[in-house]
Design a protein around this motif. Structure first.
Motif, PDB file in Angstrom:
ATOM      1  N   ASP B  34     -28.900  -8.466  -9.379  1.00 33.60           N
ATOM      2  CA  ASP B  34     -28.148  -7.217  -9.256  1.00 33.60           C
ATOM      3  C   ASP B  34     -26.924  -7.370  -8.354  1.00 33.60           C
ATOM      4  OD1 ASP B  34     -29.449  -7.420  -6.852  1.00 33.60           O
ATOM      5  OD2 ASP B  34     -30.485  -5.498  -6.981  1.00 33.60           O
ATOM      6  N   ASP B  39     -24.686 -11.357 -18.257  1.00 29.48           N
ATOM      7  CA  ASP B  39     -25.717 -11.296 -19.288  1.00 29.48           C
ATOM      8  C   ASP B  39     -26.070 -12.722 -19.712  1.00 29.48           C
ATOM      9  OD1 ASP B  39     -25.369  -8.611 -19.081  1.00 29.48           O
ATOM     10  OD2 ASP B  39     -24.747  -8.288 -21.148  1.00 29.48           O
ATOM     11  N   GLY B  58     -33.870  -2.066 -24.318  1.00 26.67           N
ATOM     12  CA  GLY B  58     -33.820  -0.859 -23.493  1.00 26.67           C
ATOM     13  C   GLY B  58     -34.869  -0.811 -22.399  1.00 26.67           C
ATOM     14  N   THR B  59     -35.794  -1.776 -22.400  1.00 27.71           N
ATOM     15  CA  THR B  59     -36.826  -1.787 -21.357  1.00 27.71           C
ATOM     16  C   THR B  59     -36.530  -2.891 -20.346  1.00 27.71           C
ATOM     17  OG1 THR B  59     -38.257  -3.261 -22.644  1.00 27.71           O
ATOM     18  CG2 THR B  59     -38.600  -0.903 -22.906  1.00 27.71           C
ATOM     19  N   ASP B  60     -37.070  -2.710 -19.141  1.00 34.49           N
ATOM     20  CA  ASP B  60     -36.976  -3.738 -18.104  1.00 34.49           C
ATOM     21  C   ASP B  60     -38.214  -4.616 -18.164  1.00 34.49           C
ATOM     22  OD1 ASP B  60     -34.679  -2.479 -17.295  1.00 34.49           O
ATOM     23  OD2 ASP B  60     -35.271  -2.311 -15.193  1.00 34.49           O
ATOM     24  N   ARG B 106     -36.019  -9.462 -12.384  1.00 28.55           N
ATOM     25  CA  ARG B 106     -36.162  -8.215 -13.144  1.00 28.55           C
ATOM     26  C   ARG B 106     -34.882  -8.010 -13.934  1.00 28.55           C
ATOM     27  NH1 ARG B 106     -38.590  -2.329 -11.542  1.00 28.55           N
ATOM     28  NH2 ARG B 106     -37.743  -1.225 -13.349  1.00 28.55           N
ATOM     29  N   VAL B 107     -35.009  -7.925 -15.238  1.00 30.07           N
ATOM     30  CA  VAL B 107     -33.832  -7.787 -16.101  1.00 30.07           C
ATOM     31  C   VAL B 107     -34.062  -6.674 -17.129  1.00 30.07           C
ATOM     32  CG1 VAL B 107     -33.173 -10.226 -15.900  1.00 30.07           C
ATOM     33  CG2 VAL B 107     -34.650  -9.499 -17.785  1.00 30.07           C
ATOM     34  N   ARG B 108     -32.963  -6.157 -17.667  1.00 30.89           N
ATOM     35  CA  ARG B 108     -33.009  -5.179 -18.754  1.00 30.89           C
ATOM     36  C   ARG B 108     -32.797  -5.908 -20.080  1.00 30.89           C
ATOM     37  NH1 ARG B 108     -31.634   0.329 -18.785  1.00 30.89           N
ATOM     38  NH2 ARG B 108     -33.022   0.169 -16.995  1.00 30.89           N
ATOM     39  N   VAL B 110     -31.357  -6.016 -23.592  1.00 40.97           N
ATOM     40  CA  VAL B 110     -30.333  -5.228 -24.287  1.00 40.97           C
ATOM     41  C   VAL B 110     -30.348  -5.459 -25.796  1.00 40.97           C
ATOM     42  CG1 VAL B 110     -28.848  -4.841 -22.289  1.00 40.97           C
ATOM     43  CG2 VAL B 110     -28.519  -6.896 -23.673  1.00 40.97           C
ATOM     44  N   VAL B 119     -30.411 -10.357 -22.247  1.00 41.73           N
ATOM     45  CA  VAL B 119     -30.781  -9.604 -21.039  1.00 41.73           C
ATOM     46  C   VAL B 119     -29.571  -9.443 -20.120  1.00 41.73           C
ATOM     47  CG1 VAL B 119     -33.185 -10.373 -21.115  1.00 41.73           C
ATOM     48  CG2 VAL B 119     -31.541 -11.665 -19.736  1.00 41.73           C
ATOM     49  N   ARG B 120     -29.619  -8.389 -19.328  1.00 46.69           N
ATOM     50  CA  ARG B 120     -28.561  -8.044 -18.376  1.00 46.69           C
ATOM     51  C   ARG B 120     -28.929  -8.581 -16.993  1.00 46.69           C
ATOM     52  NH1 ARG B 120     -25.934  -3.126 -20.522  1.00 46.69           N
ATOM     53  NH2 ARG B 120     -25.031  -4.907 -21.622  1.00 46.69           N
TER      54      ARG B 120
END
Lengths: 143, 143
Positions: B34, B39, B58-60, B106-108, B110, B119-120
């Protein structure tokens, strides 16, 4: 010296200690630590004493374990062992049975006695190998 | 069959895939995802396709990696490489250099394209082995 151990087809995880817990059978263990797990000891090896010296009672840490009784062949499960829930790929579950059964546990340190760390709410079984301890990250500005 | 691989002095972590990222040097990578990480793609092996089938955009998720360029001999560091901060045992830091260099990110998610997961905010270097993917746990009542 970076140690890139690509011997055989993977990397060698070396336990840094073991869990001492009243939990001895998988069917006794709660699914997660905050679902009624007992206190336990993390008993570390003397070789990593310097790595643990700044841990303090009263803080939360992440404990990584190797779930040595898990089945690494399993790719999908009924979540929480509930046959009424549809079979789900293990990467979308916290099943201990998975290709690399690394356990991830958030626990509160309640006491430290030499190489022994007393923690609250750990669902790992007695004898489970410990592989790492990490701090919980706070907001970026406080790191 | 439980596979208790106590061959030699540890357990064999077998990568389930690799990270594809524009980050190729450790000095380019932010300390945490963070803090400006790009990405990246998680490129999984076909052998674990059944384990990833219920991941959704859309989920982490928590991604566990093996930080293969880390130095496993290091037990204490200046946090964040800052010489003004006192040397600290690595279990109280997120240093990649530690006895078992398992990265926790921990990633989102996408997007998902077959065996590739976009992932972000992943700070892992290009080529980093992936060892596990886990859901972020919600409140106990919703598990």
């Amino acid at each position: 010296m970076p140690t890139d151990e690509t011997d055989r087809d993977g990397y060698l995880l070396r336990p840094i200690g073991r869990v001492e817990s009243p939990l001895t059978r998988r069917d006794q263990a709660p699914r997660q630590g905050d679902e009624g797990a007992p206190d336990a000891w993390l008993v570390l090896d003397a070789a990593v004493a310097d790595a643990m010296r700044d841990l303090t009672a009263g803080t939360d840490v992440l404990v990584l374990t190797w779930l040595h009784r898990a089945d690494r062949q399993v790719l999908a499960v009924h979540p929480r062992g509930d046959a009424d829930r549809p079979v789900t790929g293990v990467f979308a579950t916290r099943s201990p049975d998975r290709p690399n059964p690394v356990g991830l546990h958030r626990v509160r340190i309640v006491a430290i006695d030499g190489l022994r760390i007393r923690v609250r709410d750990l669902e790992a079984l007695d004898g489970t190998p410990i592989v790492d301890i990490k701090p919980v990250l706070g907001p970026a500005a406080e790191r």
